[in-house]
Design a protein around this motif. Sequence first.
Motif, mmCIF file in Angstrom:
data_model
loop_
_atom_site.group_PDB
_atom_site.id
_atom_site.type_symbol
_atom_site.label_atom_id
_atom_site.label_comp_id
_atom_site.label_asym_id
_atom_site.label_seq_id
_atom_site.Cartn_x
_atom_site.Cartn_y
_atom_site.Cartn_z
ATOM 1 N N LEU A 76 0.803 -1.217 0.000
ATOM 2 C CA LEU A 76 0.000 0.000 0.000
ATOM 3 C C LEU A 76 0.842 1.277 0.000
ATOM 4 O O LEU A 76 0.536 2.219 -0.706
ATOM 5 N N ASP A 77 1.893 1.288 0.789
ATOM 6 C CA ASP A 77 2.643 2.534 0.982
ATOM 7 C C ASP A 77 3.836 2.697 0.057
ATOM 8 O O ASP A 77 4.143 3.796 -0.379
ATOM 9 N N GLU A 78 4.529 1.621 -0.197
ATOM 10 C CA GLU A 78 5.762 1.744 -0.994
ATOM 11 C C GLU A 78 5.466 1.783 -2.491
ATOM 12 O O GLU A 78 6.343 2.065 -3.289
ATOM 13 N N LYS A 79 4.243 1.467 -2.849
ATOM 14 C CA LYS A 79 3.792 1.525 -4.249
ATOM 15 C C LYS A 79 4.784 0.874 -5.213
ATOM 16 O O LYS A 79 5.438 1.549 -6.004
ATOM 17 N N PRO A 80 4.917 -0.437 -5.178
ATOM 18 C CA PRO A 80 5.807 -1.108 -6.139
ATOM 19 C C PRO A 80 5.280 -0.930 -7.563
ATOM 20 O O PRO A 80 4.088 -0.670 -7.755
ATOM 21 N N ASP A 81 6.174 -1.043 -8.554
ATOM 22 C CA ASP A 81 5.741 -0.851 -9.944
ATOM 23 C C ASP A 81 4.822 -1.977 -10.389
ATOM 24 O O ASP A 81 4.024 -1.798 -11.303
ATOM 25 N N CYS A 82 4.996 -3.133 -9.780
ATOM 26 C CA CYS A 82 4.129 -4.258 -10.129
ATOM 27 C C CYS A 82 4.101 -5.242 -8.954
ATOM 28 O O CYS A 82 5.113 -5.413 -8.270
ATOM 29 N N VAL A 83 2.947 -5.834 -8.719
ATOM 30 C CA VAL A 83 2.870 -6.889 -7.700
ATOM 31 C C VAL A 83 2.775 -8.226 -8.421
ATOM 32 O O VAL A 83 1.856 -8.430 -9.232
ATOM 33 N N GLU A 104 -8.031 -5.038 -5.838
ATOM 34 C CA GLU A 104 -8.719 -3.822 -5.403
ATOM 35 C C GLU A 104 -7.761 -2.639 -5.244
ATOM 36 O O GLU A 104 -8.191 -1.512 -5.049
ATOM 37 N N ILE A 105 -6.463 -2.905 -5.308
ATOM 38 C CA ILE A 105 -5.459 -1.841 -5.140
ATOM 39 C C ILE A 105 -5.094 -1.279 -6.510
ATOM 40 O O ILE A 105 -5.015 -2.027 -7.493
ATOM 41 N N ASP A 106 -4.823 0.025 -6.568
ATOM 42 C CA ASP A 106 -4.460 0.674 -7.838
ATOM 43 C C ASP A 106 -2.997 0.383 -8.162
ATOM 44 O O ASP A 106 -2.138 1.274 -8.082
ATOM 45 N N VAL A 107 -2.698 -0.848 -8.471
ATOM 46 C CA VAL A 107 -1.315 -1.218 -8.785
ATOM 47 C C VAL A 107 -1.350 -2.330 -9.847
ATOM 48 O O VAL A 107 -2.256 -3.180 -9.827
ATOM 49 N N PRO A 108 -0.399 -2.295 -10.814
ATOM 50 C CA PRO A 108 -0.376 -3.393 -11.788
ATOM 51 C C PRO A 108 -0.123 -4.732 -11.092
ATOM 52 O O PRO A 108 0.754 -4.825 -10.234
ATOM 53 N N VAL A 109 -0.932 -5.711 -11.431
ATOM 54 C CA VAL A 109 -0.802 -7.039 -10.810
ATOM 55 C C VAL A 109 -0.616 -8.094 -11.900
ATOM 56 O O VAL A 109 -1.224 -7.994 -12.969
ATOM 57 N N ILE A 110 0.245 -9.052 -11.650
ATOM 58 C CA ILE A 110 0.380 -10.192 -12.548
ATOM 59 C C ILE A 110 0.318 -11.455 -11.690
ATOM 60 O O ILE A 110 0.877 -11.483 -10.585
ATOM 61 N N VAL A 111 -0.406 -12.446 -12.169
ATOM 62 C CA VAL A 111 -0.550 -13.684 -11.381
ATOM 63 C C VAL A 111 0.415 -14.736 -11.913
ATOM 64 O O VAL A 111 0.460 -14.994 -13.117
ATOM 65 N N ALA A 112 1.232 -15.302 -11.003
ATOM 66 C CA ALA A 112 2.147 -16.388 -11.374
ATOM 67 C C ALA A 112 1.582 -17.692 -10.813
ATOM 68 O O ALA A 112 1.489 -17.857 -9.600
ATOM 69 N N LEU A 113 1.169 -18.575 -11.700
ATOM 70 C CA LEU A 113 0.634 -19.879 -11.256
ATOM 71 C C LEU A 113 1.802 -20.795 -10.954
ATOM 72 O O LEU A 113 2.313 -21.485 -11.825
ATOM 73 N N ASN A 114 2.233 -20.780 -9.717
ATOM 74 C CA ASN A 114 3.427 -21.560 -9.338
ATOM 75 C C ASN A 114 3.066 -23.032 -9.099
ATOM 76 O O ASN A 114 1.909 -23.358 -8.863
ATOM 77 N N ALA A 190 -11.647 12.773 0.510
ATOM 78 C CA ALA A 190 -10.651 13.103 1.548
ATOM 79 C C ALA A 190 -9.217 12.942 1.015
ATOM 80 O O ALA A 190 -8.258 13.111 1.771
ATOM 81 N N GLY A 191 -9.100 12.626 -0.280
ATOM 82 C CA GLY A 191 -7.774 12.512 -0.915
ATOM 83 C C GLY A 191 -7.022 11.246 -0.556
ATOM 84 O O GLY A 191 -5.787 11.213 -0.610
ATOM 85 N N VAL A 192 -7.737 10.205 -0.173
ATOM 86 C CA VAL A 192 -7.083 8.941 0.197
ATOM 87 C C VAL A 192 -6.807 8.124 -1.068
ATOM 88 O O VAL A 192 -7.703 7.967 -1.909
ATOM 89 N N GLY A 193 -5.588 7.664 -1.224
ATOM 90 C CA GLY A 193 -5.232 6.821 -2.363
ATOM 91 C C GLY A 193 -5.808 5.417 -2.173
ATOM 92 O O GLY A 193 -6.199 5.049 -1.064
ATOM 93 N N ASN A 194 -5.860 4.627 -3.220
ATOM 94 C CA ASN A 194 -6.399 3.272 -3.176
ATOM 95 C C ASN A 194 -7.760 3.251 -2.479
ATOM 96 O O ASN A 194 -8.026 2.423 -1.594
ATOM 97 N N ALA A 195 -8.621 4.203 -2.905
ATOM 98 C CA ALA A 195 -9.904 4.391 -2.214
ATOM 99 C C ALA A 195 -10.755 3.126 -2.209
ATOM 100 O O ALA A 195 -11.397 2.817 -1.193
ATOM 101 N N LEU A 196 -10.763 2.392 -3.312
ATOM 102 C CA LEU A 196 -11.603 1.194 -3.386
ATOM 103 C C LEU A 196 -11.174 0.161 -2.331
ATOM 104 O O LEU A 196 -12.000 -0.386 -1.602
ATOM 105 N N PHE A 197 -9.862 -0.060 -2.270
ATOM 106 C CA PHE A 197 -9.346 -1.046 -1.303
ATOM 107 C C PHE A 197 -9.733 -0.644 0.121
ATOM 108 O O PHE A 197 -10.267 -1.454 0.899
#
Lengths: 764, 75
Positions: A76-83, A104-114, A190-197
């Motif tokens: 949430l806080d460090e905002k990685p370029d991709c999860v 639900e977070i505003d961050v690019p996500v990729i799923v790795a089926l390990n 209220a200016g909160v990021g990731n409002a949906l999450f």
Amino acid sequence: MKRFALAGNPNSGKTTLFNSLTGSTAHVGNWPGVTVDKREGVYKKLKEQIAIVDLPGIYSLSPYTPEEVISRNYILDEKPDCVINIVDATNLERNLYLTTQLLEIDVPVIVALNMIDEVKKAGDSIDAEKLEKKIGVPVVEVSALKGEGIDILMKRACECCLKPRKGTTVLEGGALMHLVRDCKIALEGAGVGNALFHAVKLVELDELEVAQHPQAAETVQKFKETFDDETFGSDFEAIVADSRYKYISQNYSNALVRNSKTGKEKLSRSDKADRILTHRIWGIPIFLVILFAVFHLTFSEDFLYLGAMGALGKDWVSLEGLWGEGMFGSSDGIASPGVILFNLLDSITSSVSDAVSSAMTNAGAAQWASGLVVDGVLGGLFSVLSFLPQILVLFMFFSLLEDSGYMARVAFILDRIFRKFGLSGRAFMPMIMGFGCSVPAMTNTRTLADENERIATIRVIPFFSCGAKLPILTAIAGGIAQIAGAGNADVITYGMYVLGIAVAICAVLLMRSTTMRGEVPPFIMELPAYRMPQAHSLAMLLWDKVKHFIKKAFTIILASTIVIWFVSHFSFDWKFLTDDKINDSILAGAGMLLQPLFTPVGFGSQLGEWGWVFVVAAITGLIAKENVIATFGTLAACITSSFVADEALGGVDSVVQMINATGIGVPALIAFIAFNMLTIPCFAAVATAKAEMPNKKKFNFTLLFWIATSYIVSAMIYLIGEWWWTLFIWLAVFAAVITLIVFHNKGKLNFGRMAWLKKDGRSE
Amino acid sequence: MGALEIVIAVSAALIVVGVTVAAIVRKAKGKGGCSGCCGCAGCPHSSGCGGKPSVKKGSEEKHKPYEGLTRSQEK
């Protein structure tokens, strides 16, 4: 540099993937909760270097333990370029629960089926393309262990991170969605990021969110009063969780095509194994037998008990007059693999020591120089180094048990017993780690949600003998076996390990029934699948142990042996002393001064002129536990009064030398092991305990607790061993203490000034 | 005192001083005392070592630090 975070359920293979991506050798294990802190590495195979962050495993983004907070805060806080969401493909539905939260977070996500290789091996298949369309983010099949699909994963992750992504939720269309939307609008205002999450979490009444957004939480609370679900009533968290699972089941699960026949067979095989290994009655005896087998293979000088049965006949095993004489055993028995390796290294170090001694004599070196190098440095170092093979053999077996998934089962079977003593089975995993090193074990207690349970576990972790204490146990057990003929060294070593566990259980029981009372949190642990241990992972672990041990030997222990030799060969007026006069040295003076303190525990004033060596050894062990045997090694060759030796001695030989010189008895020797095993651990472990304790008061109490426990237990061993009738005195004392505790807990006793004991069951 | 003795004495002194100074420097840098594992990727124990869970200054306000509240206590 771009940063990609690895997030996923515990034991889904994040660290294995991290190792594959970065070429690291981070510790992996077949049980949930190995990783408790984030760590970074660099992926270098693409044009642009990418920082990879391995996060502790989480089942959801509603954290309950400290290490789960780390993962949530980082995303949430460090905002990685991709999860990169690592999903255990063998357990798709449950793993995708976290995916629905990450989406639900505003961050690019990729799923790795390990572990896709395991899915295919079972005859199942997952339609990754279908799943990708349903989830709306890239899905890539990988096998972190075999390194398959990793390059594609990284390539697609790089493409993915270039497109900003807005959070989406699977709750869309559900009964709570309008409330989620209202909260989202309020949070966006209220200016909160990731409002949906945050909105979804508020609806779940997540404790962190409620504390953070009290006004929005009030709105949810008002709504809650007017809302009532048919199944879950007004438990919003349950309603949201149910909605997620329903969505996963309806939309994602059909991507998995099961080969039902294979699946059933595999489950049944696993069940059969668990039916025996986790049996209510036999589970614990089986564990104790396995543990003993491990010690027998590592420390026994009568492997297979052929010597005890008299089956060996003539002394052909000793290979008399041949190369390797005595290395493989004697008429007393065939040596175990661990002992053979120990003998091999011991003979090499003895040869080196002899060669250096001759070279120094030929070079005309002064007596002090020869003494410093041969007796001091080599004696100290080699007495410790010779135990390296046994340490490696022991850890190889522990690692095999851990990687196979058996240790997680042990945590499960011990939960029932641990619960009676005030701990949950989860506490067993850090304790088992304590057999390796107390430092990571103490940090691993972060996986325990209850603070009191965590503190109690940290306090008893040093009682689980770490690798550094192994030379003490093995050398003294070997010494006892040689001198007193008191059974095999492996039985004594095993007995001391069991003693450590027993003391830990008693200490926890005492803490949880007096100063640290509280409910034991429920223990829920996913039992990992039984897996064949990986040779590469095992080799990396052992290689790390070798590196760590040698590094320690040639830094802290080397420096300590030099200092010990120096202070044992100089008097208070700075005059050099020959070996026969070391009783006048600075070290002897300091040791003799402290000797009376150790009289009740068997290695104090009663030992006479050389007794101070035991006191000094116990104190140098506070720097690093290997120093105890290094001290014996350094000083043993100097003690010529009753036993002649002009060369550096191995670990067991130096103990035998000290036993002969002091006349110390078996009870005192066992008390000495117990004292070193239970007292304040090394500096590194003390520093870690300080960092992990909530406040200084608890840390100071912990130090006191270690000193008191080691002193009481070793005094008990010594006194009962020397004068058996003192057993009744000890029993009476314990009975009195237990009675007092029981009466106090029932409220029938008022300790008056000890009211601090009651204070919410937390303070000391 | 011959050359050999001087070499031995100086080496011994350097080892003791070197190890002590290295330990002090490590401590001053805030690294742990377990000879080389504090969050660096190359260390197999990096998952277990290091200080307390790091909480960013800014995030302390945003997220309440963990206080050990469990589900059962919550209820």
